[in-house]
Design an enzyme around this catalytic site. Structure first.
Site, short mmCIF file in Angstrom:
data_model
loop_
_atom_site.label_atom_id
_atom_site.label_comp_id
_atom_site.label_asym_id
_atom_site.label_seq_id
_atom_site.Cartn_x
_atom_site.Cartn_y
_atom_site.Cartn_z
N ASP A 106 75.13 31.97 17.96
CA ASP A 106 75.05 30.47 18.19
C ASP A 106 73.85 29.65 17.32
O ASP A 106 74.55 28.58 16.98
CB ASP A 106 74.23 30.61 19.57
CG ASP A 106 73.03 31.29 20.00
OD1 ASP A 106 72.84 31.92 18.99
OD2 ASP A 106 72.54 31.35 20.91
N ASP A 109 67.77 30.96 13.31
CA ASP A 109 66.48 30.50 13.43
C ASP A 109 65.56 30.88 12.59
O ASP A 109 65.40 30.81 11.58
CB ASP A 109 65.98 30.30 15.09
CG ASP A 109 64.69 29.91 15.35
OD1 ASP A 109 64.30 28.90 14.42
OD2 ASP A 109 64.12 30.10 16.42
N LYS A 137 68.48 25.71 11.97
CA LYS A 137 67.39 25.08 11.65
C LYS A 137 66.86 25.30 10.39
O LYS A 137 66.16 26.30 10.30
CB LYS A 137 66.46 25.41 12.81
CG LYS A 137 66.67 25.27 14.21
CD LYS A 137 65.80 25.84 15.23
CE LYS A 137 66.09 25.44 16.77
NZ LYS A 137 65.23 26.08 17.58
N PHE A 159 63.55 23.06 20.16
CA PHE A 159 64.43 24.20 20.85
C PHE A 159 65.41 23.36 21.77
O PHE A 159 65.28 22.45 22.28
CB PHE A 159 63.41 24.75 22.04
CG PHE A 159 64.02 25.87 22.39
CD1 PHE A 159 63.96 27.14 22.32
CD2 PHE A 159 64.53 25.82 24.07
CE1 PHE A 159 64.55 28.36 22.92
CE2 PHE A 159 65.07 26.84 24.76
CZ PHE A 159 65.14 28.03 24.11
N VAL A 160 66.63 23.88 21.66
CA VAL A 160 67.69 23.45 22.28
C VAL A 160 68.50 24.19 23.20
O VAL A 160 68.51 25.69 22.93
CB VAL A 160 68.81 22.67 20.99
CG1 VAL A 160 68.25 21.82 20.37
CG2 VAL A 160 69.13 24.13 20.39
N ASP A 166 70.56 29.35 25.67
CA ASP A 166 69.82 29.19 26.83
C ASP A 166 68.52 28.90 26.89
O ASP A 166 67.66 29.03 25.80
CB ASP A 166 70.13 30.67 27.63
CG ASP A 166 69.25 31.71 26.89
OD1 ASP A 166 69.53 31.84 25.82
OD2 ASP A 166 68.25 32.30 27.55
P1 IMP Z 1 66.63 34.40 15.23
O1 IMP Z 1 65.18 33.64 15.35
O2 IMP Z 1 67.20 33.61 13.97
O3 IMP Z 1 66.59 35.76 15.42
O4 IMP Z 1 67.48 33.81 16.58
C1 IMP Z 1 67.64 34.70 17.43
C2 IMP Z 1 68.53 34.08 18.86
O5 IMP Z 1 67.42 33.27 19.38
C3 IMP Z 1 69.31 33.16 18.60
O6 IMP Z 1 70.60 34.14 18.64
C4 IMP Z 1 69.57 32.39 19.95
O7 IMP Z 1 70.07 33.11 21.02
C5 IMP Z 1 67.99 32.32 20.24
N1 IMP Z 1 67.45 31.03 19.71
C6 IMP Z 1 66.86 30.29 18.72
N2 IMP Z 1 66.71 29.20 18.68
C7 IMP Z 1 67.09 28.83 19.91
C8 IMP Z 1 67.12 27.44 20.48
O8 IMP Z 1 66.72 26.56 20.14
N3 IMP Z 1 67.63 27.52 21.73
C9 IMP Z 1 67.98 28.56 22.34
N4 IMP Z 1 68.15 29.70 21.85
C10 IMP Z 1 67.54 29.85 20.57
MG MG Z 2 69.15 33.23 23.68
#
Ligand code: IMP
Ligand code: MG
Length: 194
Positions: A106, A109, A137, A159-160, A166
Protein backbone atom coordinates in the site's frame (compact mmCIF):
# COMPACT_ATOMS: atom_id res chain seq x y z
CA UNK A 1 -20.57 6.77 7.73
CA UNK A 2 -16.96 7.88 8.33
CA UNK A 3 -17.20 11.00 10.53
CA UNK A 4 -13.52 10.77 11.54
CA UNK A 5 -12.32 11.41 7.97
CA UNK A 6 -10.68 14.84 7.71
CA UNK A 7 -9.11 15.65 4.30
CA UNK A 8 -9.25 13.60 1.13
CA UNK A 9 -5.81 13.55 -0.49
CA UNK A 10 -6.50 11.19 -3.40
CA UNK A 11 -9.99 10.57 -4.79
CA UNK A 12 -11.36 7.23 -5.95
CA UNK A 13 -11.38 8.50 -9.56
CA UNK A 14 -7.70 9.47 -9.35
CA UNK A 15 -6.86 6.07 -7.88
CA UNK A 16 -8.77 4.19 -10.58
CA UNK A 17 -7.06 6.08 -13.37
CA UNK A 18 -3.60 5.65 -11.87
CA UNK A 19 -4.11 1.92 -11.24
CA UNK A 20 -4.99 1.50 -14.93
CA UNK A 21 -1.82 3.35 -15.94
CA UNK A 22 0.32 1.32 -13.58
CA UNK A 23 -1.21 -1.91 -14.88
CA UNK A 24 -0.34 -0.96 -18.44
CA UNK A 25 3.26 -0.12 -17.55
CA UNK A 26 3.77 -3.22 -15.44
CA UNK A 27 2.31 -5.54 -18.10
CA UNK A 28 4.49 -3.91 -20.77
CA UNK A 29 7.65 -4.24 -18.66
CA UNK A 30 7.01 -7.86 -17.69
CA UNK A 31 6.12 -8.76 -21.28
CA UNK A 32 9.31 -7.21 -22.59
CA UNK A 33 11.30 -9.31 -20.08
CA UNK A 34 9.47 -12.38 -21.26
CA UNK A 35 10.30 -11.73 -24.94
CA UNK A 36 13.50 -13.68 -24.45
CA UNK A 37 11.88 -16.49 -22.48
CA UNK A 38 8.06 -16.57 -22.67
CA UNK A 39 7.82 -19.62 -20.42
CA UNK A 40 8.94 -17.80 -17.29
CA UNK A 41 6.17 -17.66 -14.68
CA UNK A 42 4.81 -14.40 -13.26
CA UNK A 43 4.08 -14.29 -9.53
CA UNK A 44 2.33 -11.36 -7.84
CA UNK A 45 2.93 -10.98 -4.10
CA UNK A 46 0.71 -8.54 -2.19
CA UNK A 47 1.88 -7.71 1.33
CA UNK A 48 -1.04 -8.26 3.70
CA UNK A 49 -3.08 -6.62 4.85
CA UNK A 50 -2.71 -3.13 3.42
CA UNK A 51 -2.08 -4.18 -0.20
CA UNK A 52 -5.32 -6.19 -0.49
CA UNK A 53 -7.41 -3.50 -2.14
CA UNK A 54 -4.72 -2.30 -4.55
CA UNK A 55 -3.82 -5.87 -5.48
CA UNK A 56 -7.46 -6.74 -6.23
CA UNK A 57 -7.76 -3.80 -8.61
CA UNK A 58 -4.27 -3.99 -10.11
CA UNK A 59 -4.24 -7.67 -11.06
CA UNK A 60 -7.40 -7.09 -13.10
CA UNK A 61 -5.43 -4.55 -15.13
CA UNK A 62 -2.74 -7.14 -15.91
CA UNK A 63 -3.65 -9.25 -18.94
CA UNK A 64 -0.98 -11.81 -18.08
CA UNK A 65 -0.96 -15.44 -17.04
CA UNK A 66 -0.01 -14.95 -13.40
CA UNK A 67 -0.32 -16.52 -10.02
CA UNK A 68 -0.96 -14.82 -6.73
CA UNK A 69 0.82 -15.49 -3.43
CA UNK A 70 0.64 -13.45 -0.26
CA UNK A 71 3.01 -12.50 2.49
CA UNK A 72 1.88 -11.11 5.84
CA UNK A 73 3.99 -8.48 7.55
CA UNK A 74 3.14 -6.57 10.67
CA UNK A 75 4.68 -3.29 11.69
CA UNK A 76 2.00 -1.28 13.53
CA UNK A 77 0.69 -3.36 16.40
CA UNK A 78 -2.72 -2.00 17.44
CA UNK A 79 -3.61 1.66 17.51
CA UNK A 80 -0.26 3.10 16.55
CA UNK A 81 0.90 5.31 13.71
CA UNK A 82 4.62 4.75 14.26
CA UNK A 83 6.32 1.75 12.68
CA UNK A 84 7.83 -0.62 15.20
CA UNK A 85 9.91 -2.50 12.65
CA UNK A 86 8.74 -5.16 10.22
CA UNK A 87 8.14 -8.80 11.04
CA UNK A 88 7.00 -11.57 8.68
CA UNK A 89 4.09 -13.47 10.19
CA UNK A 90 3.38 -16.83 8.60
CA UNK A 91 5.10 -18.34 5.59
CA UNK A 92 6.97 -16.61 2.81
CA UNK A 93 6.55 -18.15 -0.68
CA UNK A 94 9.78 -20.10 -1.18
CA UNK A 95 9.66 -21.25 -4.83
CA UNK A 96 10.37 -17.98 -6.61
CA UNK A 97 13.71 -18.88 -8.18
CA UNK A 98 13.73 -18.05 -11.92
CA UNK A 99 10.29 -16.35 -11.86
CA UNK A 100 9.20 -12.78 -12.55
CA UNK A 101 8.05 -11.42 -9.21
CA UNK A 102 6.05 -8.27 -8.51
CA UNK A 103 5.64 -7.20 -4.87
CA UNK A 104 2.62 -5.00 -4.14
CA UNK A 105 2.24 -2.85 -1.05
CA UNK A 106 0.00 0.00 0.00
CA UNK A 107 2.67 2.52 1.00
CA UNK A 108 6.39 3.11 1.22
CA UNK A 109 7.05 4.88 4.50
CA UNK A 110 10.11 3.93 6.56
CA UNK A 111 11.05 1.24 4.01
CA UNK A 112 11.32 -1.53 6.59
CA UNK A 113 8.45 -3.65 5.28
CA UNK A 114 9.37 -3.63 1.60
CA UNK A 115 13.07 -3.79 2.43
CA UNK A 116 12.57 -6.99 4.40
CA UNK A 117 10.30 -8.69 1.84
CA UNK A 118 12.57 -7.71 -1.07
CA UNK A 119 15.65 -9.04 0.69
CA UNK A 120 14.03 -12.40 1.42
CA UNK A 121 12.70 -12.78 -2.13
CA UNK A 122 15.90 -11.56 -3.82
CA UNK A 123 17.76 -14.25 -1.92
CA UNK A 124 15.78 -16.90 -3.83
CA UNK A 125 17.12 -15.72 -7.21
CA UNK A 126 13.99 -14.59 -9.12
CA UNK A 127 14.34 -13.79 -12.86
CA UNK A 128 13.17 -10.26 -12.06
CA UNK A 129 11.94 -8.49 -8.94
CA UNK A 130 9.88 -5.32 -9.03
CA UNK A 131 7.79 -3.46 -6.48
CA UNK A 132 4.61 -1.41 -6.87
CA UNK A 133 3.17 0.83 -4.16
CA UNK A 134 0.08 2.99 -4.27
CA UNK A 135 1.64 5.69 -2.08
CA UNK A 136 5.07 6.96 -1.16
CA UNK A 137 5.95 9.54 1.45
CA UNK A 138 9.06 11.26 0.07
CA UNK A 139 9.57 13.28 3.26
CA UNK A 140 9.43 10.37 5.70
CA UNK A 141 12.61 9.05 7.23
CA UNK A 142 13.72 5.93 5.38
CA UNK A 143 15.03 3.68 8.10
CA UNK A 144 15.86 1.35 5.26
CA UNK A 145 16.50 2.79 1.77
CA UNK A 146 14.61 0.82 -0.88
CA UNK A 147 13.95 1.19 -4.60
CA UNK A 148 10.38 0.84 -5.86
CA UNK A 149 9.75 0.75 -9.59
CA UNK A 150 6.09 1.80 -9.64
CA UNK A 151 4.52 4.51 -7.45
CA UNK A 152 0.91 5.63 -7.67
CA UNK A 153 1.15 8.91 -5.75
CA UNK A 154 3.69 10.80 -3.68
CA UNK A 155 1.92 12.24 -0.63
CA UNK A 156 2.94 14.53 2.26
CA UNK A 157 4.18 12.95 5.44
CA UNK A 158 0.72 12.57 7.05
CA UNK A 159 -0.88 9.44 8.43
CA UNK A 160 -3.54 8.36 5.93
CA UNK A 161 -6.25 5.73 5.72
CA UNK A 162 -8.48 4.20 3.06
CA UNK A 163 -8.13 1.95 0.00
CA UNK A 164 -6.55 -0.75 2.14
CA UNK A 165 -4.71 1.45 4.64
CA UNK A 166 -5.89 1.23 8.22
CA UNK A 167 -5.75 2.88 11.57
CA UNK A 168 -6.06 0.26 14.32
CA UNK A 169 -7.56 -2.14 11.76
CA UNK A 170 -10.32 0.19 10.54
CA UNK A 171 -11.01 2.36 7.48
CA UNK A 172 -9.53 -0.10 4.97
CA UNK A 173 -12.86 -0.04 3.12
CA UNK A 174 -12.93 3.74 2.79
CA UNK A 175 -12.55 4.12 -0.98
CA UNK A 176 -10.24 7.16 -1.08
CA UNK A 177 -6.98 8.18 0.58
CA UNK A 178 -7.65 10.57 3.47
CA UNK A 179 -6.35 11.89 6.75
CA UNK A 180 -8.17 11.37 10.03
CA UNK A 181 -9.29 14.11 12.38
CA UNK A 182 -6.56 14.58 15.01
CA UNK A 183 -8.98 13.66 17.80
CA UNK A 184 -9.50 10.24 16.19
CA UNK A 185 -5.81 9.41 16.59
CA UNK A 186 -4.49 8.86 20.10
CA UNK A 187 -1.27 10.83 20.62
CA UNK A 188 0.40 8.09 22.61
CA UNK A 189 -0.54 5.31 20.21
CA UNK A 190 -3.25 3.93 22.44
CA UNK A 191 -6.84 3.56 21.22
CA UNK A 192 -8.85 6.77 21.25
CA UNK A 193 -12.44 7.01 22.36
CA UNK A 194 -13.46 8.40 18.94
P1 IMP B 1 7.15 1.01 6.32
O1 IMP B 1 7.34 2.04 7.40
O2 IMP B 1 7.65 1.50 4.97
O3 IMP B 1 7.70 -0.31 6.72
O4 IMP B 1 5.58 0.90 6.13
C1 IMP B 1 5.00 -0.22 6.62
C2 IMP B 1 3.54 -0.31 6.64
O5 IMP B 1 3.07 0.68 7.52
C3 IMP B 1 2.80 -0.12 5.35
O6 IMP B 1 2.71 -1.29 4.59
C4 IMP B 1 1.45 0.29 5.90
O7 IMP B 1 0.69 -0.87 6.20
C5 IMP B 1 1.80 1.02 7.15
N1 IMP B 1 1.75 2.49 6.95
C6 IMP B 1 2.75 3.36 6.70
N2 IMP B 1 2.28 4.63 6.60
C7 IMP B 1 0.94 4.53 6.80
C8 IMP B 1 -0.13 5.51 6.83
O8 IMP B 1 0.03 6.71 6.62
N3 IMP B 1 -1.36 4.98 7.08
C9 IMP B 1 -1.63 3.67 7.31
N4 IMP B 1 -0.66 2.74 7.29
C10 IMP B 1 0.60 3.18 7.03
MG1 MG C 1 -1.16 -1.21 8.16
Amino acid sequence: MFPEIDHILVTREQIAERVRELGERIARDINSDRDTNPGVEVVIIPILTGALVLAADLIRELPLRLSLRVVAVSSYPGASIASKGAKISGDLPCDLCGKHVLIIDDILDSGQTIGLVKELIAGQGPASLRTCVLLRKPESVRVRPVEVEYVGFDIPNHFVVGYGLDYDGFYRNYPQIATLRPEAIAGDGSPSAA
